[in-house]
Design a protein around this motif. Structure first.
Motif, PDB file in Angstrom:
ATOM      1  N   LEU A 296       0.812  -1.214   0.000  1.00 40.56           N
ATOM      2  CA  LEU A 296       0.000   0.000   0.000  1.00 40.56           C
ATOM      3  C   LEU A 296       0.844   1.262   0.000  1.00 40.56           C
ATOM      4  CD1 LEU A 296      -2.789  -1.049   2.526  1.00 40.56           C
ATOM      5  CD2 LEU A 296      -3.026  -0.789   0.045  1.00 40.56           C
ATOM      6  N   SER A 297       2.104   1.155   0.386  1.00 35.90           N
ATOM      7  CA  SER A 297       2.954   2.344   0.419  1.00 35.90           C
ATOM      8  C   SER A 297       3.450   2.748  -0.963  1.00 35.90           C
ATOM      9  CB  SER A 297       4.152   2.115   1.346  1.00 35.90           C
ATOM     10  OG  SER A 297       5.013   1.108   0.836  1.00 35.90           O
ATOM     11  N   CYS A 298       3.186   1.925  -1.985  1.00 34.58           N
ATOM     12  CA  CYS A 298       3.580   2.297  -3.344  1.00 34.58           C
ATOM     13  C   CYS A 298       2.627   3.361  -3.864  1.00 34.58           C
ATOM     14  CB  CYS A 298       3.562   1.080  -4.266  1.00 34.58           C
ATOM     15  SG  CYS A 298       4.142   1.459  -5.940  1.00 34.58           S
TER      16      CYS A 298
ATOM     17  N   PHE B  21       7.823   4.269  -3.345  1.00 34.17           N
ATOM     18  CA  PHE B  21       7.202   3.900  -2.078  1.00 34.17           C
ATOM     19  C   PHE B  21       7.366   5.029  -1.065  1.00 34.17           C
ATOM     20  CE2 PHE B  21       8.423   0.000  -4.174  1.00 34.17           C
ATOM     21  CZ  PHE B  21       7.394  -0.888  -3.917  1.00 34.17           C
ATOM     22  N   LEU B  22       6.308   5.272  -0.291  1.00 31.00           N
ATOM     23  CA  LEU B  22       6.434   6.131   0.879  1.00 31.00           C
ATOM     24  C   LEU B  22       7.179   5.348   1.963  1.00 31.00           C
ATOM     25  CD1 LEU B  22       2.900   7.777   1.182  1.00 31.00           C
ATOM     26  CD2 LEU B  22       5.012   8.862   0.394  1.00 31.00           C
ATOM     27  N   VAL B  23       8.149   5.997   2.600  1.00 27.84           N
ATOM     28  CA  VAL B  23       8.959   5.335   3.623  1.00 27.84           C
ATOM     29  C   VAL B  23       8.351   5.594   4.991  1.00 27.84           C
ATOM     30  CG1 VAL B  23      11.237   5.145   4.654  1.00 27.84           C
ATOM     31  CG2 VAL B  23      11.013   5.580   2.193  1.00 27.84           C
ATOM     32  N   ASP B  24       8.064   4.508   5.719  1.00 27.13           N
ATOM     33  CA  ASP B  24       7.482   4.661   7.052  1.00 27.13           C
ATOM     34  C   ASP B  24       8.568   5.044   8.053  1.00 27.13           C
ATOM     35  OD1 ASP B  24       8.142   1.813   8.716  1.00 27.13           O
ATOM     36  OD2 ASP B  24       8.273   1.719   6.527  1.00 27.13           O
ATOM     37  N   ALA B  25       8.170   5.777   9.091  1.00 28.96           N
ATOM     38  CA  ALA B  25       9.114   6.258  10.094  1.00 28.96           C
ATOM     39  C   ALA B  25       9.449   5.207  11.143  1.00 28.96           C
ATOM     40  CB  ALA B  25       8.557   7.515  10.775  1.00 28.96           C
ATOM     41  N   LYS B  26       8.710   4.093  11.153  1.00 26.54           N
ATOM     42  CA  LYS B  26       8.919   3.088  12.191  1.00 26.54           C
ATOM     43  C   LYS B  26      10.145   2.228  11.909  1.00 26.54           C
ATOM     44  CE  LYS B  26       6.574  -0.675  14.636  1.00 26.54           C
ATOM     45  NZ  LYS B  26       5.320  -1.473  14.742  1.00 26.54           N
TER      46      LYS B  26
ATOM     47  N   PRO C 111      10.439  -0.055   3.102  1.00 27.58           N
ATOM     48  CA  PRO C 111      10.817  -0.211   1.687  1.00 27.58           C
ATOM     49  C   PRO C 111      12.324  -0.146   1.459  1.00 27.58           C
ATOM     50  CG  PRO C 111       9.006   1.344   1.940  1.00 27.58           C
ATOM     51  CD  PRO C 111       9.534   1.085   3.310  1.00 27.58           C
ATOM     52  N   ILE C 112      13.015   0.748   2.172  1.00 26.45           N
ATOM     53  CA  ILE C 112      14.466   0.862   1.991  1.00 26.45           C
ATOM     54  C   ILE C 112      15.147  -0.423   2.413  1.00 26.45           C
ATOM     55  CG2 ILE C 112      16.534   2.098   2.705  1.00 26.45           C
ATOM     56  CD1 ILE C 112      14.842   4.592   3.082  1.00 26.45           C
TER      57      ILE C 112
ATOM     58  N   SER D 125       9.789  17.193   3.873  1.00 27.29           N
ATOM     59  CA  SER D 125       8.837  16.623   2.916  1.00 27.29           C
ATOM     60  C   SER D 125       8.837  15.118   3.121  1.00 27.29           C
ATOM     61  CB  SER D 125       9.222  16.974   1.473  1.00 27.29           C
ATOM     62  OG  SER D 125      10.521  16.490   1.170  1.00 27.29           O
ATOM     63  N   LEU D 126       7.925  14.437   2.464  1.00 27.84           N
ATOM     64  CA  LEU D 126       7.815  12.997   2.623  1.00 27.84           C
ATOM     65  C   LEU D 126       9.031  12.303   2.007  1.00 27.84           C
ATOM     66  CD1 LEU D 126       4.037  12.502   1.732  1.00 27.84           C
ATOM     67  CD2 LEU D 126       5.075  12.516   4.004  1.00 27.84           C
ATOM     68  N   LEU D 127       9.574  11.350   2.728  1.00 26.53           N
ATOM     69  CA  LEU D 127      10.688  10.560   2.208  1.00 26.53           C
ATOM     70  C   LEU D 127      10.127   9.445   1.330  1.00 26.53           C
ATOM     71  CD1 LEU D 127      13.744  10.040   2.213  1.00 26.53           C
ATOM     72  CD2 LEU D 127      13.410   8.559   4.204  1.00 26.53           C
ATOM     73  N   LYS D 128      10.617   9.388   0.098  1.00 23.64           N
ATOM     74  CA  LYS D 128      10.144   8.393  -0.855  1.00 23.64           C
ATOM     75  C   LYS D 128      11.319   7.581  -1.377  1.00 23.64           C
ATOM     76  CE  LYS D 128       6.262  11.278  -2.404  1.00 23.64           C
ATOM     77  NZ  LYS D 128       5.615  11.931  -3.565  1.00 23.64           N
TER      78      LYS D 128
END
Length: 224
Positions: free
Chosen positions: A56-58, A98-103, A107-108, A198-201
């Motif tokens: 879903l982060s894509c 992908f949006l990268v989650d902070a937890k 994705p990385i 900004s959002l890390l992608k």
């Protein structure tokens, strides 16, 4: 011959275009890559929500394209030039963002470790060594034969495949692009800065040998 069309016919034909924002990506990993990820504390099979989070982060992808390579024939018929197809040519890669989650920066970590497995993996203690070397794994171990998919659907799809009278219509409103023998070949650089946040992608480029279309709406349970 031109014919008169009613407003309802026009509305049904051209006033319901497909939108770009309704899609979902399914990314599954080869079994040996999954084992390597688990050794790195990234277990996508332990918690189904983890795999869903990655899918879903894509937020950005491209429906792939292909072309037909032809040969020019000028000798079969006098004065006539013909072209015959000899190969279907596919795009050499496809990009997913992908949006990268902070937890846990899922994705990385997932795609970097997939690439690390491709180039031989190895013990973490060996990686900082100045004489560290790479020995590539065999493609069968890191290519995903099936399982990388882009599903295109529309906003009126509710997952039930039911018509207005509540019965199953049997018609699935969507397309699934299935990629064969896919694996990551690049993770794009991700600038970080003390300027406005900004959002890390994370943008990942995947290689594949071909794709094919199906009329169903995908299945995240595909296996290698």
């Amino acid at each position: 011959m031109p014919s008169r069309k009613s407003f309802d016919q026009i509305k049904a034909s051209i006033l319901r275009p497909a939108m770009t924002s309704q899609f979902q990506v399914y990314v599954t990993f080869p079994q040996e890559v999954q084992s390597y990820l688990r050794s790195k504390k990234v277990d996508l099979t332990k918690d189904v929500n983890r795999q869903d989070t990655l899918n879903l982060s894509c937020v950005d992808a491209s429906l792939p394209g292909s072309s037909l390579a032809t040969l020019e024939l000028t000798s079969d018929r006098t004065g006539v030039t013909e072209r015959h197809v000899h190969r279907r040519m596919f795009d050499d890669r496809i990009d997913f963002t992908f949006l990268v989650d902070a937890k846990e920066y899922l994705p990385i970590r997932a795609f970097e470790y997939w690439k690390e497995f491709i180039t031989g993996g190895g013990e973490s203690k060996d990686l900082p060594a100045t004489n560290h070397f790479y020995r590539m794994n065999y493609p069968d171990s890191y290519c995903m034969d099936q399982g990388i998919k882009i599903v295109k659907f529309e906003r009126d799809f509710d997952g039930s495949y039911r018509g207005n009278n509540g019965t199953v219509t049997g018609t699935r409103k969507g397309l699934t692009y299935n990629f064969v023998r896919a694996f990551p070949i690049a993770v794009a650089s991700m600038p970080v800065s003390y300027e406005a946040s900004s959002l890390l992608k994370c943008t990942v480029s995947m290689s594949y040998i071909r794709y094919y279309l199906t009329d169903d709406l995908g299945d995240s349970d595909s296996n290698a």
